[in-house]
Design a protein around this motif. Structure first.
Motif, PDB file in Angstrom:
ATOM      1  N   GLY A  20      97.550   7.370  42.244  1.00  0.00           N
ATOM      2  CA  GLY A  20      98.070   6.949  40.957  1.00  0.00           C
ATOM      3  C   GLY A  20      98.645   5.552  40.967  1.00  0.00           C
ATOM      4  O   GLY A  20      98.914   4.975  39.909  1.00  0.00           O
ATOM      5  N   GLY A  21      98.827   4.990  42.158  1.00  0.00           N
ATOM      6  CA  GLY A  21      99.328   3.627  42.295  1.00  0.00           C
ATOM      7  C   GLY A  21      98.271   2.734  42.912  1.00  0.00           C
ATOM      8  O   GLY A  21      97.223   3.207  43.365  1.00  0.00           O
ATOM      9  N   PRO A  22      98.487   1.431  42.943  1.00  0.00           N
ATOM     10  CA  PRO A  22      97.499   0.513  43.519  1.00  0.00           C
ATOM     11  C   PRO A  22      97.350   0.701  45.025  1.00  0.00           C
ATOM     12  O   PRO A  22      98.326   0.999  45.721  1.00  0.00           O
ATOM     13  N   GLN A  23      96.129   0.538  45.499  1.00  0.00           N
ATOM     14  CA  GLN A  23      95.829   0.556  46.920  1.00  0.00           C
ATOM     15  C   GLN A  23      95.488  -0.866  47.375  1.00  0.00           C
ATOM     16  O   GLN A  23      95.394  -1.783  46.554  1.00  0.00           O
ATOM     17  N   VAL A  24      95.270  -1.039  48.670  1.00  0.00           N
ATOM     18  CA  VAL A  24      94.982  -2.370  49.209  1.00  0.00           C
ATOM     19  C   VAL A  24      93.748  -2.966  48.540  1.00  0.00           C
ATOM     20  O   VAL A  24      93.715  -4.150  48.176  1.00  0.00           O
ATOM     21  N   THR A  25      92.725  -2.145  48.366  1.00  0.00           N
ATOM     22  CA  THR A  25      91.486  -2.642  47.767  1.00  0.00           C
ATOM     23  C   THR A  25      91.692  -3.192  46.365  1.00  0.00           C
ATOM     24  O   THR A  25      91.012  -4.130  45.950  1.00  0.00           O
ATOM     25  N   ASP A  26      92.647  -2.637  45.619  1.00  0.00           N
ATOM     26  CA  ASP A  26      92.870  -3.090  44.246  1.00  0.00           C
ATOM     27  C   ASP A  26      93.360  -4.538  44.201  1.00  0.00           C
ATOM     28  O   ASP A  26      92.945  -5.321  43.337  1.00  0.00           O
ATOM     29  N   PHE A  27      94.229  -4.889  45.142  1.00  0.00           N
ATOM     30  CA  PHE A  27      94.729  -6.268  45.185  1.00  0.00           C
ATOM     31  C   PHE A  27      93.604  -7.240  45.557  1.00  0.00           C
ATOM     32  O   PHE A  27      93.527  -8.349  45.018  1.00  0.00           O
ATOM     33  N   VAL A  28      92.729  -6.805  46.458  1.00  0.00           N
ATOM     34  CA  VAL A  28      91.608  -7.668  46.861  1.00  0.00           C
ATOM     35  C   VAL A  28      90.622  -7.838  45.716  1.00  0.00           C
ATOM     36  O   VAL A  28      90.148  -8.942  45.440  1.00  0.00           O
ATOM     37  N   LEU A  29      90.313  -6.740  45.022  1.00  0.00           N
ATOM     38  CA  LEU A  29      89.335  -6.802  43.932  1.00  0.00           C
ATOM     39  C   LEU A  29      89.846  -7.591  42.741  1.00  0.00           C
ATOM     40  O   LEU A  29      89.066  -8.250  42.046  1.00  0.00           O
ATOM     41  N   ILE A  30      91.146  -7.526  42.481  1.00  0.00           N
ATOM     42  CA  ILE A  30      91.666  -8.329  41.366  1.00  0.00           C
ATOM     43  C   ILE A  30      91.603  -9.814  41.732  1.00  0.00           C
ATOM     44  O   ILE A  30      91.418 -10.681  40.863  1.00  0.00           O
ATOM     45  N   SER A  66      82.567 -13.994  47.487  1.00  0.00           N
ATOM     46  CA  SER A  66      81.750 -13.056  48.263  1.00  0.00           C
ATOM     47  C   SER A  66      82.586 -12.305  49.282  1.00  0.00           C
ATOM     48  O   SER A  66      82.441 -11.083  49.458  1.00  0.00           O
ATOM     49  N   LEU A  67      83.467 -13.029  49.965  1.00  0.00           N
ATOM     50  CA  LEU A  67      84.314 -12.395  50.977  1.00  0.00           C
ATOM     51  C   LEU A  67      85.278 -11.388  50.348  1.00  0.00           C
ATOM     52  O   LEU A  67      85.499 -10.299  50.889  1.00  0.00           O
ATOM     53  N   LEU A  68      85.850 -11.749  49.204  1.00  0.00           N
ATOM     54  CA  LEU A  68      86.791 -10.839  48.547  1.00  0.00           C
ATOM     55  C   LEU A  68      86.086  -9.572  48.068  1.00  0.00           C
ATOM     56  O   LEU A  68      86.626  -8.466  48.197  1.00  0.00           O
ATOM     57  N   LEU A  69      84.884  -9.715  47.530  1.00  0.00           N
ATOM     58  CA  LEU A  69      84.145  -8.534  47.091  1.00  0.00           C
ATOM     59  C   LEU A  69      83.780  -7.651  48.280  1.00  0.00           C
ATOM     60  O   LEU A  69      83.965  -6.428  48.225  1.00  0.00           O
ATOM     61  N   PHE A  70      83.275  -8.255  49.337  1.00  0.00           N
ATOM     62  CA  PHE A  70      82.909  -7.477  50.526  1.00  0.00           C
ATOM     63  C   PHE A  70      84.123  -6.766  51.112  1.00  0.00           C
ATOM     64  O   PHE A  70      84.066  -5.569  51.443  1.00  0.00           O
ATOM     65  N   LEU A  71      85.232  -7.486  51.226  1.00  0.00           N
ATOM     66  CA  LEU A  71      86.445  -6.893  51.774  1.00  0.00           C
ATOM     67  C   LEU A  71      86.978  -5.795  50.865  1.00  0.00           C
ATOM     68  O   LEU A  71      87.393  -4.717  51.325  1.00  0.00           O
ATOM     69  N   GLY A  72      86.970  -6.053  49.546  1.00  0.00           N
ATOM     70  CA  GLY A  72      87.469  -5.058  48.605  1.00  0.00           C
ATOM     71  C   GLY A  72      86.661  -3.776  48.639  1.00  0.00           C
ATOM     72  O   GLY A  72      87.217  -2.673  48.616  1.00  0.00           O
ATOM     73  N   LEU A  73      85.334  -3.904  48.714  1.00  0.00           N
ATOM     74  CA  LEU A  73      84.487  -2.711  48.788  1.00  0.00           C
ATOM     75  C   LEU A  73      84.656  -1.996  50.124  1.00  0.00           C
ATOM     76  O   LEU A  73      84.695  -0.765  50.176  1.00  0.00           O
ATOM     77  N   PHE A 129      89.148 -11.022  43.556  1.00  0.00           N
ATOM     78  CA  PHE A 129      87.724 -11.293  43.320  1.00  0.00           C
ATOM     79  C   PHE A 129      87.470 -11.548  41.834  1.00  0.00           C
ATOM     80  O   PHE A 129      86.759 -12.494  41.464  1.00  0.00           O
ATOM     81  N   ALA A 130      88.066 -10.730  40.970  1.00  0.00           N
ATOM     82  CA  ALA A 130      87.894 -10.913  39.532  1.00  0.00           C
ATOM     83  C   ALA A 130      88.454 -12.262  39.087  1.00  0.00           C
ATOM     84  O   ALA A 130      87.865 -12.940  38.230  1.00  0.00           O
ATOM     85  N   GLY A 131      89.590 -12.667  39.671  1.00  0.00           N
ATOM     86  CA  GLY A 131      90.173 -13.956  39.331  1.00  0.00           C
ATOM     87  C   GLY A 131      89.280 -15.111  39.725  1.00  0.00           C
ATOM     88  O   GLY A 131      89.117 -16.081  38.962  1.00  0.00           O
ATOM     89  N   VAL A 132      88.678 -15.022  40.908  1.00  0.00           N
ATOM     90  CA  VAL A 132      87.768 -16.082  41.368  1.00  0.00           C
ATOM     91  C   VAL A 132      86.562 -16.199  40.442  1.00  0.00           C
ATOM     92  O   VAL A 132      86.154 -17.303  40.056  1.00  0.00           O
ATOM     93  N   MET A 133      85.988 -15.044  40.065  1.00  0.00           N
ATOM     94  CA  MET A 133      84.825 -15.069  39.188  1.00  0.00           C
ATOM     95  C   MET A 133      85.192 -15.589  37.800  1.00  0.00           C
ATOM     96  O   MET A 133      84.384 -16.251  37.144  1.00  0.00           O
ATOM     97  N   LEU A 134      86.420 -15.306  37.357  1.00  0.00           N
ATOM     98  CA  LEU A 134      86.868 -15.824  36.063  1.00  0.00           C
ATOM     99  C   LEU A 134      86.957 -17.339  36.090  1.00  0.00           C
ATOM    100  O   LEU A 134      86.511 -18.028  35.154  1.00  0.00           O
ATOM    101  N   VAL A 135      87.519 -17.880  37.163  1.00  0.00           N
ATOM    102  CA  VAL A 135      87.625 -19.336  37.293  1.00  0.00           C
ATOM    103  C   VAL A 135      86.239 -19.968  37.314  1.00  0.00           C
ATOM    104  O   VAL A 135      85.991 -21.011  36.686  1.00  0.00           O
ATOM    105  N   MET A 136      85.300 -19.334  38.011  1.00  0.00           N
ATOM    106  CA  MET A 136      83.938 -19.867  38.093  1.00  0.00           C
ATOM    107  C   MET A 136      83.215 -19.800  36.745  1.00  0.00           C
ATOM    108  O   MET A 136      82.268 -20.548  36.503  1.00  0.00           O
TER     109      MET A 136
END
Length: 379
Positions: free
Chosen positions: A24-34, A6-13, A36-43
């Motif tokens: 064209g390159g990654p921003q700060v939000t991209d690292f946070v959202l990935i 939840s925190l990673l999604l809120f922070l990423g958004l 979040f995706a990793g946490v949801m994958l583990v769950m």
């Protein structure tokens, strides 16, 4: 684990409108959202209740086709440059699937997190937009690198906020401020395509609220507030918002005359064979003298870069989202799609979030059905 996701999604958004690095390159939000995706994958590991939805299947097939086209051209051209565009599709798919699971597991709580995160992101860009208007900037960029990014993000953000409340915005200070910032971003960026899309979103909003008296009264109250916020911003910037709009309107006829060449649509007509299976999005020197910049249209770019299979799967993904949705949702989603006719918006994570949220909320007409159950039957 739930709290971390939840925190990673809120922070990423919340950080999604803040561009600190080149486009064209990654921003700060991209690292946070990935993350979040990793946490949801583990769950999701070991969860026997997981099912593959038609939306996820069609979107996944589109991404798979994109990867196959990139792999094919990598082998033919002997360069890895084709895989950079594919990474955008893979990233957005992973984040989108994670968001879809988050919505399914946490229900109303997930909507609150998304609503607050997107509202904060719009406020971040809106505050910087106001500062730039006060300095007399002609076309503001907000917290982005160019005006079109500001306009498209604002447009998609407004659609997300409206969709989360079934196009009946509630009287929440943060949400209303986010909507006002989104409207300001669309106008201040002076993007004709975004303003055209904004008109469609406004039509959808009016369609959803004009059917019942209480929602129509809320519409009558909210509309002046939003317009008033833009007027105040215009006054505080000594009329810069209005001057920007007038300048863009004056250029509209000339932009329409040159849209074919300027948006690189001529590449498709001069190399139509690539529309069969796709040419990829790299090594544009192959198309001289029609090379240069990318094709500025999500639809034309999908057709030329990834062929008929790519375009059909893209359109089918959108159709699956809207199949059971009411017409006002069609009008709302049409906003970003109108913008995408003359701009390539496929890399925007927030656009794919619009589709994810639309699928989750309207796949079985659940919102409309639940609202109808709350309306008492006539005597």
């Amino acid at each position: 684990m739930n709290l971390i996701g939840s925190l990673l999604l809120f922070l990423g958004l919340s950080l999604s409108s803040l561009y600190l690095f080149p486009s064209g390159g990654p921003q700060v939000t991209d690292f946070v959202l990935i993350g979040f995706a990793g946490v949801m994958l583990v769950m999701s590991l070991g969860d026997e209740r997981l099912k593959v939805s038609p939306f996820a299947l069609c979107w996944g097939l589109m991404v798979l086709w994109v990867v196959l086209v990139c792999l094919g051209w990598t082998l033919v051209m002997e360069t890895t440059s084709f895989f950079r565009p594919a990474l955008f599709f893979l990233f957005n798919f992973l984040v989108g699937m994670a968001l879809l699971r988050f919505l399914g597991v946490y229900g109303e709580r997930s909507k609150v997190i998304i609503r607050n995160g997107v509202s904060i992101a719009l406020l971040v860009s809106g505050s910087m937009t106001l500062a730039q208007l006060a300095l007399g900037v002609n076309r503001t960029t907000g917290s982005f690198n160019n005006p079109n990014q500001l306009a498209y993000f604002s447009l998609c953000g407004v659609v997300v906020l409206l969709m989360l409340d079934d196009f009946h915005p509630r009287m929440r200070l943060l949400g209303l401020a986010g909507l006002a910032s989104g409207v300001l971003g669309i106008l201040a960026a002076s993007s004709l395509a975004a303003m055209g899309g904004g008109v469609m979103v406004l039509i959808g909003w009016a369609m959803a609220n004009a059917r019942q008296v209480k929602y129509f009264a809320r519409l009558l109250l909210l509309f002046p507030l939003l317009v008033g916020g833009v007027v105040v911003a215009n006054i505080n910037s000594d009329g810069q918002v209005l001057r920007n709009l007038e300048a863009r309107m004056d250029r509209a006829p000339s932009k329409m005359d040159s849209v074919y060449e300027e948006r690189k649509f001529d590449r498709l007509t001069n190399f139509p064979a690539y529309a069969i299976l796709g040419a990829g999005e790299a090594e544009r020197g192959r198309f001289a003298p029609y090379g240069g910049h990318e094709i500025h249209s999500s639809f034309v770019n999908m057709l030329f870069a990834y062929g008929l299979p790519g375009l059909v799967l893209f359109l089918l993904t959108i159709a699956i989202v809207l199949r059971r949705a009411p017409f006002y949702v069609w009008a709302g989603v049409a906003g970003p799609l109108i913008y995408s006719t003359t701009h390539n918006g496929l890399r925007s994570t927030l656009f794919w979030m619009v589709l994810v949220i639309g699928w989750h909320l309207y796949r079985e007409g659940s919102i409309v059905a639940s609202r109808q159950r709350l309306i008492p039957d006539p005597p």
